[in-house]
Structure formats: C-alpha cells, structure tokens
Design an enzyme around this catalytic site. Structure first.
Site, PDB file in Angstrom:
ATOM      1  N   CYS A 580       0.761  -1.098  -0.042  1.00  0.00           N
ATOM      2  CA  CYS A 580      -0.113  -0.096  -0.175  1.00  0.00           C
ATOM      3  C   CYS A 580       0.865   1.231   0.128  1.00  0.00           C
ATOM      4  O   CYS A 580       1.980   1.108   0.508  1.00  0.00           O
ATOM      5  CB  CYS A 580      -0.874   0.021   1.364  1.00  0.00           C
ATOM      6  SG  CYS A 580      -2.067   1.321   1.293  1.00  0.00           S
ATOM      7  N   ASP A 582       0.389   3.623   1.937  1.00  0.00           N
ATOM      8  CA  ASP A 582       0.107   4.115   3.297  1.00  0.00           C
ATOM      9  C   ASP A 582       1.654   4.576   3.777  1.00  0.00           C
ATOM     10  O   ASP A 582       2.820   3.700   3.631  1.00  0.00           O
ATOM     11  CB  ASP A 582      -0.303   3.270   4.134  1.00  0.00           C
ATOM     12  CG  ASP A 582      -0.860   3.699   5.590  1.00  0.00           C
ATOM     13  OD1 ASP A 582       0.144   4.112   6.223  1.00  0.00           O
ATOM     14  OD2 ASP A 582      -1.843   3.850   5.598  1.00  0.00           O
ATOM     15  N   ARG A 584       2.978   4.721   6.686  1.00  0.00           N
ATOM     16  CA  ARG A 584       3.437   4.258   7.866  1.00  0.00           C
ATOM     17  C   ARG A 584       4.012   2.951   7.180  1.00  0.00           C
ATOM     18  O   ARG A 584       4.484   2.200   8.386  1.00  0.00           O
ATOM     19  CB  ARG A 584       2.273   3.995   8.821  1.00  0.00           C
ATOM     20  CG  ARG A 584       1.804   5.192   9.385  1.00  0.00           C
ATOM     21  CD  ARG A 584       0.528   4.858  10.098  1.00  0.00           C
ATOM     22  NE  ARG A 584      -0.601   4.308   9.120  1.00  0.00           N
ATOM     23  CZ  ARG A 584      -1.753   3.813   9.375  1.00  0.00           C
ATOM     24  NH1 ARG A 584      -2.357   3.981  10.539  1.00  0.00           N
ATOM     25  NH2 ARG A 584      -2.649   3.431   8.518  1.00  0.00           N
ATOM     26  N   HIS A 641      -2.159  -4.128   5.319  1.00  0.00           N
ATOM     27  CA  HIS A 641      -1.721  -3.807   6.552  1.00  0.00           C
ATOM     28  C   HIS A 641      -3.069  -3.198   7.603  1.00  0.00           C
ATOM     29  O   HIS A 641      -4.044  -3.185   6.802  1.00  0.00           O
ATOM     30  CB  HIS A 641      -0.997  -2.589   6.360  1.00  0.00           C
ATOM     31  CG  HIS A 641      -1.386  -1.278   5.828  1.00  0.00           C
ATOM     32  ND1 HIS A 641      -2.049  -0.406   6.604  1.00  0.00           N
ATOM     33  CD2 HIS A 641      -1.490  -0.870   4.468  1.00  0.00           C
ATOM     34  CE1 HIS A 641      -2.567   0.681   5.773  1.00  0.00           C
ATOM     35  NE2 HIS A 641      -2.195   0.244   4.504  1.00  0.00           N
ATOM     36  N   CYS A 644      -6.282   0.058   6.964  1.00  0.00           N
ATOM     37  CA  CYS A 644      -5.912   0.321   5.691  1.00  0.00           C
ATOM     38  C   CYS A 644      -7.078   1.430   5.312  1.00  0.00           C
ATOM     39  O   CYS A 644      -8.624   1.151   5.534  1.00  0.00           O
ATOM     40  CB  CYS A 644      -5.925  -0.603   4.636  1.00  0.00           C
ATOM     41  SG  CYS A 644      -5.686  -0.011   2.846  1.00  0.00           S
TER      42      CYS A 644
END
Length: 748
Positions: A580, A582, A584, A641, A644
């Site tokens: 992803c 993302d 993080r 993760h 999400c």
C-alpha cells in the site's frame, strides 16, 4: 524409596552405563600416555603424572562445576613445573602445588572466577604456543638420542650438531611414533582407539621385537615410591610468586577450558566458581600425594564429549581406570621407550602452536600480543613472557580506549563537516585541536560527535574552540548521535558511561523524531534565482525532505556508495513487492532488506487489477510483467496492513474523488469475498479482517494473468501474502488463507 525415586535412579544408572562408562574408557586410554609424557617434560617422576590424572579425574571430576570437563596434568604447565623442579627440587615443587591448591580454594570461595576470564585470550594462546615450542625443541633432542639443554635458545643452537650425530634407534622410534600419530587420525575406522595410545603401543612392540637399544620408562616403586611434599627453602618472595603463578595459570587454563566446554554439549552450564574450588581441592590433594599440578585439559575434555559423556561420572571413572591400570599393569608402562614418549610430546608441542588462533586474533588486531607472549615464553621464561604479554595487551587496550578519529570534510558552500568518533580523552586533544585548526574562520560547521566517552579536558578544548569560532562569525551545529556528552558538559550534568540512555538508530525514525527543532535557512536576497522574498518570508524552514537528503548525503551515502557503485549498471531483485501507499508502511524496514532486494509497486489499497478489468489498468500489470520476464523475479509478495484507508472506504462511503472512486473499483472482489466469509469470534474487527481478505484476493487476481498462472503451475514462480499489524509492529504470513505471526529469529 518411592516408585518415582526408583525410576529416576534407574534412569540415571542406565544413562551412566550407556554413555559415561564407554566415554570414561576412551578418555582413560588418552590420559595414560599423555600423563606419562607431561611428567617426562616436567622433569617429574612418571608416577607423578599418573597421580595427577587420578586426582584430576576423581576429585576435580566429582566436585567440578562442569559435567564434562576432564582435569589432569596439563602440557601448558610443564615448563613452569620443570623450572620449579630445577630450582627447588621435586618434593618442594609438590609443596608449591599444595599451596597453590589452597590459594585456588580461597579464590573460589571469594567467587572471583569470572575475573580470570578478563585475561586476554591472546596472552593465554601465546603462552600455550610458547610452551609448545619449548616442549617440541627439548623433546626433539631426546628423539634424536641426545639430552635437552636448559633453554630453548641453547636447544636451537645445539640442534645442528645433534642432527649430525648418528642415533638410529632413537630416530627410528620417534619417526615411527609420529608417523602413527599422523596416519591414525586420518583413517576413520581406526579412531576407535586413541592415536596417542596406538602410537606408543606400535612403537613399543616394534622396538621390543627388533631389539632396539632404547631407554625405558622407569616407574620405580610406582605410587608407593612417591614421597610427600616439603616446604620449599629459599627466598619466600620468590616462593610466594611461584605459588601464585601455579594457582593463576592452572586456574585460568581450567576456567577457559570450562567455558569452551559449554559450547561442546547441551547439558547444564558450568559453574566457574565451583570449578575453581574443585581445581583447588584437586591440586591440594595432588600435591599432598606427590603428583603434578592439575588443570582442566582441552584434549581430554573434547575427547570426553565426543565419546558421548553425559555426566561427571565419565571424568570420575576415567581416574578410577587410571588407578586400577597402574596398580595392576605397571609392568606394561615400563616397556614404553622414552624416545616414543618424547616423540608424542614433540607432536603435542607442535599442535599447541595453533595457527587457527592466530587467524582469529588477526581480526581483532591482537596478533602482536600473541607473538610477543610466545617469544617471551620461548626465549626469556614463562613468567616473564606472560608478564610481557599482559603488559602489551594492557597498553593496546588503553590505546584503543583512547582512540579517536577526527575527520574534516568540505561539504561545499563554505561549510565543513567535522566527525569525531571514539573515546575523546585528553590523549586525543592534540589530534582534535590540530584538525579543528584547519577549519577556516567564519565557516559553517556541522560537528557530529559519535562518542562513547568525553573527559573534561576534551570538553574544555572542544567548547573553547566552538566559542572562538562563533566569535569569528562562524556557526557550529553540534549533533551527538550516541550520547549527550557535550550537552552534559555545557549544562554541568554528570554523565556515566554505564548509564547513558540508549538512543535509537536515526535512519529509520520519522523526521519529527530526529530533531526537536528544525534548522532554518537565512533569507535569500530578493530577486535572486531560487531565493525567497525576505519581506514575505523572512525565515524559511528547511523542508523535511531537503533536510533528510542532506542527512543521507552526510551519514549514509559514504557507507552505501561502494555497494551502489557495484549495482549501478543493473538490478537483480529477488522479490516483487506489492504494498500500500500508506506512509506508515516502509517495505525495507519490515523485511530488513536493502538496495537491490525488492522491486516495489505501491498503490492505494495494494491492489492488483484483474487481467479482465474494464476499463483496463496496466500500471500494476506492467510492473509484474517486467519483474517476471525481464528481471527474472521468482517471488511476488502482496503485503496489506491494519487500518488501511482504502478498505475503510470500501466498508463505508467512498470519498467523492473521481480518480479514487474509479481506482477503488478494483477492491470490489475483496469486499464480496469479505461478505461471503464472516469472521471468527476472535477476529480483530471487520476493517482488519477485510485488510487480510484483500491480500488473499489480490493474490488470486495475480493468477488471472496467463503468464503468471503458467509460471506458478510450473513451480517457477511463488506467490506470498503478508499482513503488517502497525500497532503491534508484527508481520503475519499467509498460510492456507490464514495469517500467522512470523516467529522472531533466535540465535543459539
């Protein structure tokens, strides 16, 4: 006795009979010839070596802190014992051995055994190598039919003349003994019988059958002929030094062997204080009975473990066998030629100069300590050589502790980077001030302190330079990576090396965690290229990204540049990693990978659009196709993760963002699969369950591409699924549509 107690007792007895009794017989066969040889090298009665073997087995074996260590007369002490016998006589040497045992008992009672491990291994190995060289040089003269001289130098000078003389029977016996020792260990089927025993038996039988004129071992009256110890006469300072030397050398050798024995078996770990106490008791008894000093012996301990010993009964029984054999078959020992024993000692002495230890020490830059200690033992004396080696080891340790590196580099734009690494003490102040003097006045300085210690003299010198440099118009940006030594000096706080709070490595921390305040750039003049209008923005913060790239260029680039230089012409990743977007999720952190390992595709929701999706989307397909067909990647991993945002949008209301709404259509199959398979009772929640289901669905989507499906079916491509729990910092691996935590890597 209860039924359980009987069962336990029966189990212990069965283990002793199955493992320890056979092992004790093997060690016994090794111990007899070695004990006789070490007694010969020590200038002691042959029976004294056998007494030490019996006491080392029974007393040290029964009381010792290791269940597998075997003690007895040690070749490493033979040179010291020979000097004591020559100086004080044999019975006084027994008295010194007895007193050394008392000292070891006191040290064991004070629980100082681990302090002995502070002796540099380079000194210990150098001492043993020196002793081995001295033994080999002296016994070589006996093999040649002559008499060894008092010193190693005299033995070397006498050697040419000794070789020129004709000592045919002695030479043939020694050559035969060494030939059997070398050949025996290289024939696996013969290893059932220890090589030293086989060599002595073969040499004795051949010499007896051919009637060679040789000197035989003289046991005298055996054990009954040994006399008790006497108090040594002479300078008590020298005698006290001899007692301490025997106690310390025997103790250190025993404890190092004890530590090494822990790596040879999986049983209970050794108790070093108990082992030192047991060695003291054994030396007290051995000295009282007229035996040699006792120490833990590497050869016997290794033989014991390899023979299958499980408990201390093996060491104890080996001593019993030595006692019974000597009492019943002493006449067999008197048949052994001294030249054969000398050849055995010559072989052992050469093996004590272990080149493997030199290779291990080279990486730690301790070869000089090894060489100097060995040379001192050979040409000066045992005590002197050890003292010189310890002194050199201490000097090198002080040099390393006081080592500091000061590197000044021009980073452009009139700035300098000064990196100070190591322990900054008063010894490093001259080097520090010399390097800082090269920094031009008025320059901007980035001062990186990688210090594990800074004393007051170093702080004063560094702080005075900083104040002077800033008074001259320069700037100094101090960055302490490993400990706030400089900041503590400025504030007057006390710092203790053992109490420095641990600081994280900085490369993986978010920008916000690295600096409490970000530096600022001075305003550029109006109208300058790339500048800012001072009237609008008088003080512009450095962007995080720019600061991060500067930190990379300063800290990381010098380290990875050689690696990247080799990889500059092409890439050969092992994985295609789909995850992803993302912020993080950092693939290289959660997989502990580096440059060149992962060919990475990132998008919102870690989607892999199906091959039949309409309208088609080739962005991910292009990466998959290139990775598999061009780069030869053989593993594709999809990593989802927790929490999400894309999955949250599928469960709720899709934001009114046209591009995002269009992209999230690739998650419809995941949502349908989620609805069709309700979660278990222990499920973490619908959002995280959908995140997991989405990983499984995207792996199925990969199989919709014919070239991927064909490679998977042929076994040339593997698909894997990962799920990263952000809050727990835990990676889960997909196994048959269930995710299980990846176990932590453990080291033995």
């Amino acid at each position: 006795m209860t039924l359980r107690s009987r069962a336990i007792s029966h189990g212990v007895s069965a283990s002793v009979l199955k493992h320890d009794v056979p092992a004790s017989l093997v060690v016994f066969l090794v111990a007899v010839p070695l004990s006789l040889g070490i007694a010969l090298a020590s200038g002691a009665p042959p029976a004294a070596g056998l007494v030490a073997a019996v006491v080392g087995g029974v007393v040290a074996g029964a009381l010792g802190g290791s269940v597998v260590q075997v003690s007895g007369p040690a070749a490493g002490l033979s040179l010291l014992v020979a000097e004591l016998v020559h100086t004080y006589g044999w019975r006084a040497t027994c008295g010194i051995t007895l007193m050394a045992g008392v000292v070891q008992l006191l040290l064991g009672g004070l629980r100082v055994a681990r302090a002995a491990l502070g002796v540099s291994p380079a000194v210990v190995h150098g001492m043993l190598a020196g002793v081995g060289a001295v033994i080999a040089l002296s016994q070589l003269h006996i093999v040649l039919g002559g008499t060894p001289q008092r010193s190693a130098l005299e033995n070397i000078l006498e050697l040419p003349g000794q070789i020129a003389r004709n000592h045919s029977h002695a030479v043939m016996t020694g050559t035969l003994t060494i030939a059997v020792l070398v050949a025996w260990s290289r024939i696996p089927r013969l290893k059932v019988v220890p090589a030293p025993l086989a060599a002595l038996v073969v040499a004795t039988v051949v010499a007896t059958l051919l009637g060679w004129d040789l000197t035989r071992v003289n046991l005298g009256a055996g054990f009954s002929g040994l006399q008790g110890p006497l108090l040594p006469e002479g300078d008590w300072h020298a005698i006290a030094g001899a007692v301490l030397l025997v106690a310390l050398l025997a103790g250190v050798e025993s404890l190092l062997t004890c530590v090494a024995s822990n790596r040879l078996h999986d049983g209970p770990r050794a108790d070093l204080d108990r082992e030192l106490t047991a060695q003291g008791a054994a030396n007290l008894v051995s000295g009282a009975l007229g035996g040699l000093p006792v120490a833990g012996v590497v050869v016997r301990t290794t033989t014991n473990v390899r023979a299958g010993a499980r408990s201390r009964w093996s060491a104890v029984l080996h001593g019993v066998w030595v006692l019974l054999f000597t009492a019943a078959f002493a006449w067999m020992i008197t048949l052994i030629p001294l030249e054969a024993l000398a050849a055995l000692l010559l072989f052992i002495g050469v093996q004590m100069v272990n080149l493997a230890h030199v290779r291990n020490l080279r990486g730690h830059r301790e070869v000089p300590v090894y060489v100097v200690t060995m040379g001192g033992v050979v040409f000066i004396g045992l005590a002197e050589g050890v003292a010189i080696g310890l002194g050199l080891a201490a000097l090198l340790a002080l040099r390393r502790l006081a080592w500091v590196s000061v590197d000044v580099r021009d980073t452009g734009e009139g700035r300098r980077r000064v990196a100070v690494t190591g322990s900054l003490t008063f010894l490093g102040v001259p080097r520090l001030t010399e390097a800082l003097a090269a920094v031009p006045p008025g320059a901007g300085v980035e001062l990186d302190l990688h210090l594990d210690f800074m004393d007051n003299a170093a702080f004063e010198a560094l702080h005075a330079w900083r104040l002077e440099h800033e008074r001259g118009g320069g700037t100094v940006d101090v960055d302490e990576v490993h400990g706030d030594w400089y900041a503590a000096g400025v504030s007057g706080a006390r710092m203790f090396p053992a109490r420095i709070p641990p600081r994280h490595e900085r490369w993986w921390l978010p920008w916000a965690y690295r600096r409490p305040t970000r530096p600022t750039l001075p305003a550029a003049a109006p109208g300058t290229a790339g500048g800012h209008d001072a009237a609008v923005c008088p003080d512009v913060p450095v962007p995080d990204l720019l600061h991060g790239t500067r930190e990379f260029q300063r800290r990381t680039a010098p380290l990875v540049r050689p690696l990247l230089h080799r990889m500059a012409r092409g890439q050969a990743p092992s994985h295609l990693f789909v995850t992803c977007a993302d912020s993080r999720i950092v693939p290289n952190i959660i997989t502990a990978s580096g440059p060149g390992d992962l060919f990475t595709v990132r998008n919102v929701g870690n989607f892999v659009p199906r091959a039949s999706s309409a309208p088609p989307d080739d962005s991910v397909a292009a990466a998959v196709e290139y990775a598999v067909t061009v780069l030869g990647v053989r593993t594709i991993t999809v990593c989802g993760h927790s929490g999400c945002g894309a999955m949250a949008a599928l469960l709720g209301e899709v934001p009114d963002l046209p591009a995002l709404r269009s992209w999230l259509r690739h998650g419809r199959q995941s949502l349908a699969r989620f609805v069709a398979h309700p979660g278990d009772e222990d499920d973490a929640g619908p959002l995280d369950r959908l995140c997991r289901v989405n990983v499984i669905q995207q792996l199925d989507n990969l199989r919709t591409y014919p070239f991927v499906d064909a490679l998977v079916r042929s076994g040339d491509l593997e698909l894997a699924g990962l799920y990263f729990d952000i809050g727990a910092a835990r990676v889960h691996l997909l196994d048959r549509e269930r995710f299980t935590p990846v176990p932590e890597l453990t080291t033995g």
